[in-house]
Design a protein around this motif. Sequence first.
Motif, mmCIF file in Angstrom:
data_model
loop_
_atom_site.group_PDB
_atom_site.id
_atom_site.type_symbol
_atom_site.label_atom_id
_atom_site.label_comp_id
_atom_site.label_asym_id
_atom_site.label_seq_id
_atom_site.Cartn_x
_atom_site.Cartn_y
_atom_site.Cartn_z
ATOM 1 N N VAL A 396 42.146 38.427 24.260
ATOM 2 C CA VAL A 396 41.863 38.605 25.690
ATOM 3 C C VAL A 396 41.025 39.874 25.843
ATOM 4 N N ALA A 397 39.818 39.732 26.399
ATOM 5 C CA ALA A 397 38.916 40.880 26.468
ATOM 6 C C ALA A 397 38.251 40.966 27.845
ATOM 7 N N PRO A 398 38.784 41.800 28.744
ATOM 8 C CA PRO A 398 38.177 41.962 30.073
ATOM 9 C C PRO A 398 36.993 42.940 30.016
ATOM 10 N N ALA A 399 35.795 42.431 29.748
ATOM 11 C CA ALA A 399 34.610 43.276 29.608
ATOM 12 C C ALA A 399 34.387 44.090 30.887
ATOM 13 N N PRO A 400 34.245 45.403 30.786
ATOM 14 C CA PRO A 400 34.223 46.257 31.980
ATOM 15 C C PRO A 400 33.066 45.998 32.934
ATOM 16 N N LEU A 401 31.933 45.533 32.425
ATOM 17 C CA LEU A 401 30.777 45.368 33.293
ATOM 18 C C LEU A 401 30.923 44.203 34.263
ATOM 19 N N TYR A 402 31.726 43.194 33.900
ATOM 20 C CA TYR A 402 31.786 42.038 34.804
ATOM 21 C C TYR A 402 33.190 41.511 35.083
ATOM 22 N N CYS A 403 34.206 42.093 34.521
ATOM 23 C CA CYS A 403 35.574 41.634 34.810
ATOM 24 C C CYS A 403 36.205 42.524 35.878
ATOM 25 N N SER A 404 37.031 41.893 36.696
ATOM 26 C CA SER A 404 37.683 42.620 37.785
ATOM 27 C C SER A 404 39.178 42.708 37.528
ATOM 28 N N TYR A 405 39.810 43.624 38.259
ATOM 29 C CA TYR A 405 41.269 43.737 38.184
ATOM 30 C C TYR A 405 41.931 42.493 38.776
ATOM 31 N N GLU A 406 41.294 41.893 39.766
ATOM 32 C CA GLU A 406 41.832 40.648 40.311
ATOM 33 C C GLU A 406 41.796 39.545 39.257
ATOM 34 N N ASP A 407 40.751 39.538 38.411
ATOM 35 C CA ASP A 407 40.718 38.582 37.299
ATOM 36 C C ASP A 407 41.950 38.740 36.419
ATOM 37 N N VAL A 408 42.296 39.987 36.118
ATOM 38 C CA VAL A 408 43.440 40.259 35.239
ATOM 39 C C VAL A 408 44.739 39.801 35.892
ATOM 40 N N PHE A 409 44.907 40.121 37.162
ATOM 41 C CA PHE A 409 46.110 39.674 37.869
ATOM 42 C C PHE A 409 46.203 38.151 37.866
ATOM 43 N N SER A 410 45.097 37.477 38.193
ATOM 44 C CA SER A 410 45.104 36.009 38.264
ATOM 45 C C SER A 410 45.383 35.391 36.897
ATOM 46 N N PHE A 411 44.843 35.983 35.853
ATOM 47 C CA PHE A 411 45.155 35.520 34.504
ATOM 48 C C PHE A 411 46.656 35.576 34.249
ATOM 49 N N GLY A 412 47.295 36.673 34.651
ATOM 50 C CA GLY A 412 48.740 36.802 34.456
ATOM 51 C C GLY A 412 49.514 35.715 35.180
ATOM 52 N N GLN A 413 49.088 35.379 36.379
ATOM 53 C CA GLN A 413 49.772 34.336 37.146
ATOM 54 C C GLN A 413 49.610 32.962 36.484
ATOM 55 N N ILE A 414 48.415 32.675 36.004
ATOM 56 C CA ILE A 414 48.179 31.384 35.339
ATOM 57 C C ILE A 414 48.920 31.333 34.013
ATOM 58 N N LEU A 415 48.988 32.462 33.309
ATOM 59 C CA LEU A 415 49.741 32.518 32.052
ATOM 60 C C LEU A 415 51.220 32.225 32.309
ATOM 61 N N LYS A 416 51.779 32.842 33.334
ATOM 62 C CA LYS A 416 53.188 32.603 33.668
ATOM 63 C C LYS A 416 53.415 31.134 34.032
ATOM 64 N N GLU A 417 52.533 30.585 34.852
ATOM 65 C CA GLU A 417 52.646 29.169 35.236
ATOM 66 C C GLU A 417 52.577 28.283 34.016
ATOM 67 N N GLY A 418 51.703 28.621 33.064
ATOM 68 C CA GLY A 418 51.560 27.797 31.871
ATOM 69 C C GLY A 418 52.821 27.805 31.026
ATOM 70 N N ILE A 419 53.412 28.969 30.857
ATOM 71 C CA ILE A 419 54.638 29.078 30.058
ATOM 72 C C ILE A 419 55.768 28.269 30.721
ATOM 73 N N ILE A 420 55.913 28.428 32.046
ATOM 74 C CA ILE A 420 56.960 27.693 32.761
ATOM 75 C C ILE A 420 56.712 26.185 32.651
ATOM 76 N N HIS A 421 55.458 25.787 32.840
ATOM 77 C CA HIS A 421 55.110 24.361 32.777
ATOM 78 C C HIS A 421 55.433 23.763 31.393
ATOM 79 N N LEU A 422 55.127 24.498 30.338
ATOM 80 C CA LEU A 422 55.286 23.973 28.986
ATOM 81 C C LEU A 422 56.707 24.054 28.471
ATOM 82 N N THR A 423 57.550 24.872 29.126
ATOM 83 C CA THR A 423 58.933 24.988 28.681
ATOM 84 C C THR A 423 59.903 24.223 29.584
ATOM 85 N N SER A 424 59.398 23.672 30.674
ATOM 86 C CA SER A 424 60.284 22.961 31.605
ATOM 87 C C SER A 424 60.569 21.538 31.121
#
Length: 424
Positions: A396-424
Amino acid sequence: MKFQNTLQFAQQLDKEDTLHSYQNDFHFPVVNGKKSIYLCGNSLGLQPKQTKGYVDDVMQDWASLAVEGHFYAEKPWWDYHERLAEPLAKIVGAKTNEVSVMNTLTVNLHLLMVSFYNPTKKRFKIICEEKAFPSDQYMLQSQLRFHGFTEEDALVEVKKREGENFWRTEDVVAKINEVGEELALVLIGGVNYYNGQVFNMEEITRAGKSVGANVGWDLAHAAGNIEMQLHDWDVDFAAWCSYKYMNSGPGNASGVFINEKHLNNPDIPRFEGWWGTKKETRFLMKPEFEPMENADAWQLSNPPVLSVAPYLASLQLFNAVGMEKIVAKRNRIVSYLEFVLQEVDKEVTSSFEIITPEDRGTQLSVLLHGQGRPLFDYLMKNGVILDWREPNVIRVAPAPLYCSYEDVFSFGQILKEGIIHLTS
């Protein structure tokens, strides 16, 4: 600063980010009708919007001037590559005369080995890191065979300690001292491609020089990612690709560094071609080679201008921002990424761990214990672009020139959803 894993907090960080507007200077892939969350700059950087104009200029010059473009284009082709030397020197901590652009990364490493790996019966061994990037492994193995050595006899790999996911600088230095007078060359990836670790290049270079070896670095994952001082560290040579953090396009031209002390040395072995000969006499087609007085002496053929143009376009952005600001943003956004990952880990059944040590650049490598490849596939299908390394690591590499903090937050939410989805 105390981080929060909320959308509001991430958006506030973006408001405070002086580099936030630069994301508008890049093209983003679209997934499911939405702009993707692009966390793969360690593999292929996004295309700067100004790149097309630089390439179009070359195409127009070719159309209107044909061969005369070599000398009469707005940016003449015959010295086009020279425009990259100064901004690149700032990025890698070099003098302008120590930098050139030519060929591609592994080609350049082979060419530099001609100059800096000259084994003798006594001094013939090469030190690299355990499980170096495969292209480096193949390059080193074939160089050893070319010189009549076997990998078993001449290639020394510095290993990680049992149960650890990173290398210790003291172990690298100890191995250098152990090999001692048999050591001809140290060649290591400055930032490891797998775990994202930044090696202590200054200390390792000093150790290699102290036993009389040449020291070079593969900076594929370092250039445009971390601050370096190649000249001051007394590095002998280095090479890097341009298409990762420096956004020059797939498979594009490579940069090289050759320490000033090796320039104008008539005794240095080197493969040579006509673009390495002096500009003043190049078109006299003289039979003898008269090397350029800078790193361009290692050039073989005239530069591929259509490849170099995107590199120049990207370097204009780096030159405008400066590595100091890029590194400051990198440190903050990667720290936020680490925090978000830790928060997700608390909220779901523990499924992963960060294996990147504190000595790091932009990349965090996440070792998946639970879901493996299905979780990576879920992320990709839901608009998060990152990459997979066998057997079970996502980088996971948030390149500083074009990645935002909102990108990082949203990635975390999708990661959590993915784990829950795959373990349910």
